[in-house]
Design a protein around this motif. Structure first.
Motif, short mmCIF file in Angstrom:
data_model
loop_
_atom_site.label_atom_id
_atom_site.label_comp_id
_atom_site.label_asym_id
_atom_site.label_seq_id
_atom_site.Cartn_x
_atom_site.Cartn_y
_atom_site.Cartn_z
N VAL A 93 0.93 -1.34 -0.06
CA VAL A 93 0.13 -0.15 -0.01
C VAL A 93 0.89 1.20 0.13
O VAL A 93 1.86 1.25 0.89
N ASP A 94 0.65 2.22 -0.74
CA ASP A 94 1.29 3.41 -1.15
C ASP A 94 0.92 4.58 0.15
O ASP A 94 0.11 4.16 0.97
N ALA A 95 1.60 5.64 0.02
CA ALA A 95 1.47 6.51 1.11
C ALA A 95 0.02 7.23 0.93
O ALA A 95 -0.61 7.72 1.96
N GLU A 96 -0.67 6.91 -0.18
CA GLU A 96 -2.09 7.28 -0.44
C GLU A 96 -3.00 6.46 -0.08
O GLU A 96 -4.22 6.65 -0.19
N GLY A 97 -2.79 5.46 0.45
CA GLY A 97 -3.59 4.21 0.67
C GLY A 97 -3.98 3.47 -0.43
O GLY A 97 -5.29 2.79 -0.39
N ARG A 98 -3.27 3.40 -1.59
CA ARG A 98 -3.88 2.66 -2.74
C ARG A 98 -2.97 1.47 -2.85
O ARG A 98 -1.60 1.57 -2.54
N ALA A 99 -3.45 0.39 -3.27
CA ALA A 99 -2.71 -0.66 -3.47
C ALA A 99 -1.90 -0.74 -4.52
O ALA A 99 -2.09 0.11 -5.52
N ASP A 100 -0.63 -1.47 -4.32
CA ASP A 100 0.28 -1.35 -5.53
C ASP A 100 0.11 -2.12 -6.75
O ASP A 100 0.98 -2.25 -7.54
N GLY A 101 -1.06 -2.76 -6.73
CA GLY A 101 -1.41 -3.59 -7.91
C GLY A 101 -2.47 -4.67 -7.76
O GLY A 101 -3.08 -4.56 -6.68
N TRP A 102 -2.88 -5.27 -8.84
CA TRP A 102 -3.89 -6.35 -8.66
C TRP A 102 -3.29 -7.51 -7.77
O TRP A 102 -2.05 -7.96 -7.62
N GLY A 103 -4.11 -8.18 -7.13
CA GLY A 103 -3.68 -9.46 -6.39
C GLY A 103 -4.87 -10.70 -6.42
O GLY A 103 -6.14 -10.35 -6.63
N GLN A 104 -4.55 -11.85 -6.17
CA GLN A 104 -5.75 -12.92 -6.06
C GLN A 104 -6.35 -12.61 -4.81
O GLN A 104 -6.14 -12.02 -3.86
N LYS A 105 -7.46 -13.33 -4.88
CA LYS A 105 -8.53 -12.94 -3.96
C LYS A 105 -8.08 -13.34 -2.52
O LYS A 105 -8.79 -13.07 -1.40
N ILE A 106 -7.26 -14.30 -2.37
CA ILE A 106 -6.61 -14.66 -1.08
C ILE A 106 -5.97 -13.67 -0.38
O ILE A 106 -5.98 -13.70 0.81
N ASN A 107 -5.65 -12.65 -1.04
CA ASN A 107 -5.17 -11.29 -0.27
C ASN A 107 -6.19 -10.53 0.38
O ASN A 107 -6.08 -9.61 0.78
N PHE A 108 -7.56 -10.67 0.11
CA PHE A 108 -8.66 -9.92 0.53
C PHE A 108 -9.50 -10.71 1.60
O PHE A 108 -9.60 -11.89 1.69
N VAL A 109 -10.26 -9.96 2.34
CA VAL A 109 -11.23 -10.26 3.17
C VAL A 109 -12.51 -10.80 2.22
O VAL A 109 -12.99 -9.72 1.31
#
Length: 255
Positions: free
Chosen positions: A49-65
């Motif tokens: 996550v960057d300083a602005e709270g954005r993810a640095d790219g796409w990720g597989q769903k295992i990375n999320f709630v």
């Protein structure tokens, strides 16, 4: 096959809430506007996550709630408000309105999610926005589509009505034969002003086991699909190839 667009759904926060729309504007090579624009990370996520709270790219769903790990999430409905806030509702939880850009509201969301999240699962840590793309299950910017007859056939075989919202599809089609969408892979359909190419079948996960009304698992969906059809697919991923406006009731034409 005479067919129409019967439902349009989006999911502003991945796996947390579903919202029905009357119409939408599709852009070439993009997902449905505001669909899965946000997602909640957990303590084992491999996404930065960057300083602005954005993810640095796409990720597989295992990375999320997601609902596969917390079936109670399947009972959440959502609505985007005119001020950009998101309203979340659940039959066993208080209504929550958040500004997803606001850090305090992000913390409120994590607290609101706590009753749904198993103690054995990695703890939710942050609400993040994608850098320039949606948090879809596939790295391509797909719009998902299911024929209503496919779900009706499955419901009849299972012996109980199944709410379409379990499957988190964007577009629902009335008028096709059961599983006709799977036979159209590689074909292009015109929906309203837009055109979409059906690219791949959608493999399902255990999130669909849970009831929208209760958030409890009441169907072993993968086992039912395998038993009745010999696979665990339902629906098709589509790529928008021509932009345009779509609305409920629009005619769908196979090109």
């Amino acid at each position: 096959m005479s067919a129409t667009l019967s439902r349009i759904y989006r999911h502003p926060i991945k796996s947390i809430g579903v919202e029905e729309l009357k119409d939408a504007s599709l852009e070439e090579g993009r997902v449905l506007p505001c669909d899965r624009e946000w997602a909640v990370l957990h303590e084992r996520s491999k996404i930065g996550v960057d300083a602005e709270g954005r993810a640095d790219g796409w990720g597989q769903k295992i990375n999320f709630v997601i609902g596969r790990s917390a079936p109670g999430l399947m009972g959440v409905t959502s609505r985007m408000l005119e001020n950009g806030h998101i309203l979340l509702e659940h039959p066993e939880q208080w209504h929550l309105e958040i500004d997803p850009e606001r850090e305090l509201d992000q913390r409120k969301l994590l607290e609101w999610l706590r009753p749904f999240w198993p103690e054995s699962a990695p703890r939710p840590t942050a609400l993040v926005r994608g850098p320039d793309r949606a948090f879809t299950d596939d790295p391509l910017p797909y719009v998902s589509l299911i024929g209503q007859a496919s779900l009706d056939d499955l419901s009849a075989r299972v012996g109980k009505p199944i709410d379409r919202r379990r499957f988190r599809a964007n577009l629902w089609v009335e008028g096709w034969e059961p599983f006709a969408e799977m036979d159209l892979i590689g074909k292009t359909v015109r929906v309203g002003e837009a055109e979409l190419q059906l690219r791949a079948c959608i493999g399902r996960c255990r999130a669909t086991d849970a009831s929208i009304e209760t958030g409890e698992r009441d169907i072993e969906m993968l086992a039912e699909l395998e038993r009745h059809y010999g696979h665990t697919d339902l629906g098709a991923f589509c790529l928008v190839t021509k932009q345009g406006r779509i609305a409920r009731g629009d005619k769908i034409e196979v090109l």
